[in-house]
Design a protein around this motif. Structure first.
Motif, mmCIF file in Angstrom:
data_model
loop_
_atom_site.group_PDB
_atom_site.id
_atom_site.type_symbol
_atom_site.label_atom_id
_atom_site.label_comp_id
_atom_site.label_asym_id
_atom_site.label_seq_id
_atom_site.Cartn_x
_atom_site.Cartn_y
_atom_site.Cartn_z
ATOM 1 N N GLU A 167 0.817 -1.222 0.000
ATOM 2 C CA GLU A 167 0.000 0.000 0.000
ATOM 3 C C GLU A 167 0.849 1.270 0.000
ATOM 4 O O GLU A 167 0.475 2.262 -0.602
ATOM 5 N N THR A 168 1.980 1.258 0.696
ATOM 6 C CA THR A 168 2.792 2.466 0.812
ATOM 7 C C THR A 168 3.922 2.531 -0.196
ATOM 8 O O THR A 168 4.444 3.601 -0.479
ATOM 9 N N GLY A 169 4.328 1.379 -0.726
ATOM 10 C CA GLY A 169 5.465 1.353 -1.644
ATOM 11 C C GLY A 169 6.795 1.379 -0.914
ATOM 12 O O GLY A 169 7.843 1.536 -1.523
ATOM 13 N N ILE A 170 6.747 1.243 0.414
ATOM 14 C CA ILE A 170 7.968 1.234 1.226
ATOM 15 C C ILE A 170 8.264 -0.207 1.617
ATOM 16 O O ILE A 170 7.475 -0.832 2.299
ATOM 17 N N PRO A 171 9.415 -0.752 1.179
ATOM 18 C CA PRO A 171 9.730 -2.126 1.545
ATOM 19 C C PRO A 171 10.007 -2.270 3.037
ATOM 20 O O PRO A 171 10.471 -1.330 3.683
ATOM 21 N N THR A 172 9.718 -3.444 3.590
ATOM 22 C CA THR A 172 9.913 -3.657 5.021
ATOM 23 C C THR A 172 11.175 -4.458 5.325
ATOM 24 O O THR A 172 11.555 -4.560 6.483
ATOM 25 N N SER A 173 11.825 -4.995 4.296
ATOM 26 C CA SER A 173 13.070 -5.722 4.530
ATOM 27 C C SER A 173 14.246 -4.756 4.447
ATOM 28 O O SER A 173 14.175 -3.721 3.777
ATOM 29 N N ARG A 174 15.320 -5.093 5.122
ATOM 30 C CA ARG A 174 16.506 -4.243 5.106
ATOM 31 C C ARG A 174 17.069 -4.112 3.690
ATOM 32 O O ARG A 174 17.398 -3.010 3.238
ATOM 33 N N ALA A 175 17.140 -5.223 2.975
ATOM 34 C CA ALA A 175 17.668 -5.192 1.607
ATOM 35 C C ALA A 175 16.777 -4.340 0.701
ATOM 36 O O ALA A 175 17.274 -3.598 -0.148
ATOM 37 N N GLY A 176 15.460 -4.437 0.886
ATOM 38 C CA GLY A 176 14.535 -3.653 0.075
ATOM 39 C C GLY A 176 14.676 -2.160 0.324
ATOM 40 O O GLY A 176 14.643 -1.353 -0.603
ATOM 41 N N VAL A 177 14.834 -1.775 1.587
ATOM 42 C CA VAL A 177 15.008 -0.362 1.932
ATOM 43 C C VAL A 177 16.319 0.158 1.343
ATOM 44 O O VAL A 177 16.362 1.244 0.752
ATOM 45 N N GLU A 178 17.396 -0.622 1.473
ATOM 46 C CA GLU A 178 18.687 -0.206 0.927
ATOM 47 C C GLU A 178 18.620 -0.056 -0.589
ATOM 48 O O GLU A 178 19.157 0.892 -1.158
ATOM 49 N N ARG A 179 17.933 -0.973 -1.253
ATOM 50 C CA ARG A 179 17.800 -0.913 -2.709
ATOM 51 C C ARG A 179 17.008 0.320 -3.126
ATOM 52 O O ARG A 179 17.380 1.024 -4.062
ATOM 53 N N LYS A 180 15.935 0.619 -2.394
ATOM 54 C CA LYS A 180 15.103 1.774 -2.734
ATOM 55 C C LYS A 180 15.859 3.082 -2.528
ATOM 56 O O LYS A 180 15.812 3.983 -3.366
ATOM 57 N N ILE A 181 16.586 3.192 -1.418
ATOM 58 C CA ILE A 181 17.374 4.402 -1.147
ATOM 59 C C ILE A 181 18.475 4.567 -2.189
ATOM 60 O O ILE A 181 18.715 5.674 -2.684
ATOM 61 N N GLY A 182 19.132 3.459 -2.540
ATOM 62 C CA GLY A 182 20.186 3.507 -3.558
ATOM 63 C C GLY A 182 19.659 3.998 -4.889
ATOM 64 O O GLY A 182 20.283 4.822 -5.560
ATOM 65 N N ASN A 183 18.480 3.506 -5.287
ATOM 66 C CA ASN A 183 17.874 3.952 -6.540
ATOM 67 C C ASN A 183 17.521 5.425 -6.487
ATOM 68 O O ASN A 183 17.705 6.154 -7.475
ATOM 69 N N MET A 184 17.039 5.904 -5.345
ATOM 70 C CA MET A 184 16.690 7.319 -5.208
ATOM 71 C C MET A 184 17.927 8.196 -5.339
ATOM 72 O O MET A 184 17.897 9.244 -5.995
ATOM 73 N N ILE A 185 19.030 7.781 -4.732
ATOM 74 C CA ILE A 185 20.278 8.553 -4.807
ATOM 75 C C ILE A 185 20.792 8.591 -6.248
ATOM 76 O O ILE A 185 21.187 9.649 -6.746
ATOM 77 N N LEU A 186 20.785 7.449 -6.915
ATOM 78 C CA LEU A 186 21.246 7.409 -8.316
ATOM 79 C C LEU A 186 20.389 8.279 -9.218
ATOM 80 O O LEU A 186 20.913 8.983 -10.095
ATOM 81 N N LYS A 187 19.088 8.264 -9.029
ATOM 82 C CA LYS A 187 18.209 9.094 -9.844
ATOM 83 C C LYS A 187 18.465 10.574 -9.573
ATOM 84 O O LYS A 187 18.415 11.402 -10.476
ATOM 85 N N ALA A 188 18.731 10.923 -8.311
ATOM 86 C CA ALA A 188 19.007 12.321 -7.967
ATOM 87 C C ALA A 188 20.319 12.788 -8.592
ATOM 88 O O ALA A 188 20.427 13.927 -9.049
ATOM 89 N N LEU A 189 21.313 11.909 -8.605
ATOM 90 C CA LEU A 189 22.614 12.286 -9.157
ATOM 91 C C LEU A 189 22.616 12.339 -10.687
ATOM 92 O O LEU A 189 23.156 13.273 -11.272
#
Length: 59
Positions: A33-55
């Protein structure tokens, strides 16, 4: 080599108290529902993608 012992004592059958209490299902529903992963690996992957898109921006 020793065999790994299951928590029920029956080979091929295991018991998860988190699944029995519905915690697993609640986490899955929240993540969908939120699009926020609850696993540690999922959160790290999502944050990494956000940083790459910003850069580098979207392609």
């Amino acid at each position: 080599m020793s065999r790994r012992k299951t928590n029920t004592g029956i080979p091929g059958l295991s018991f998860s108290w988190k699944r029995a209490l519905g915690i697993t299902q609640a986490k899955q529903k929240f993540a969908r529902e939120t699009g926020i992963p609850t696993s540690r690996a999922g959160v790290e992957r999502k944050i990494g993608n956000m940083i790459l898109k910003a850069l580098f921006g979207k392609r």
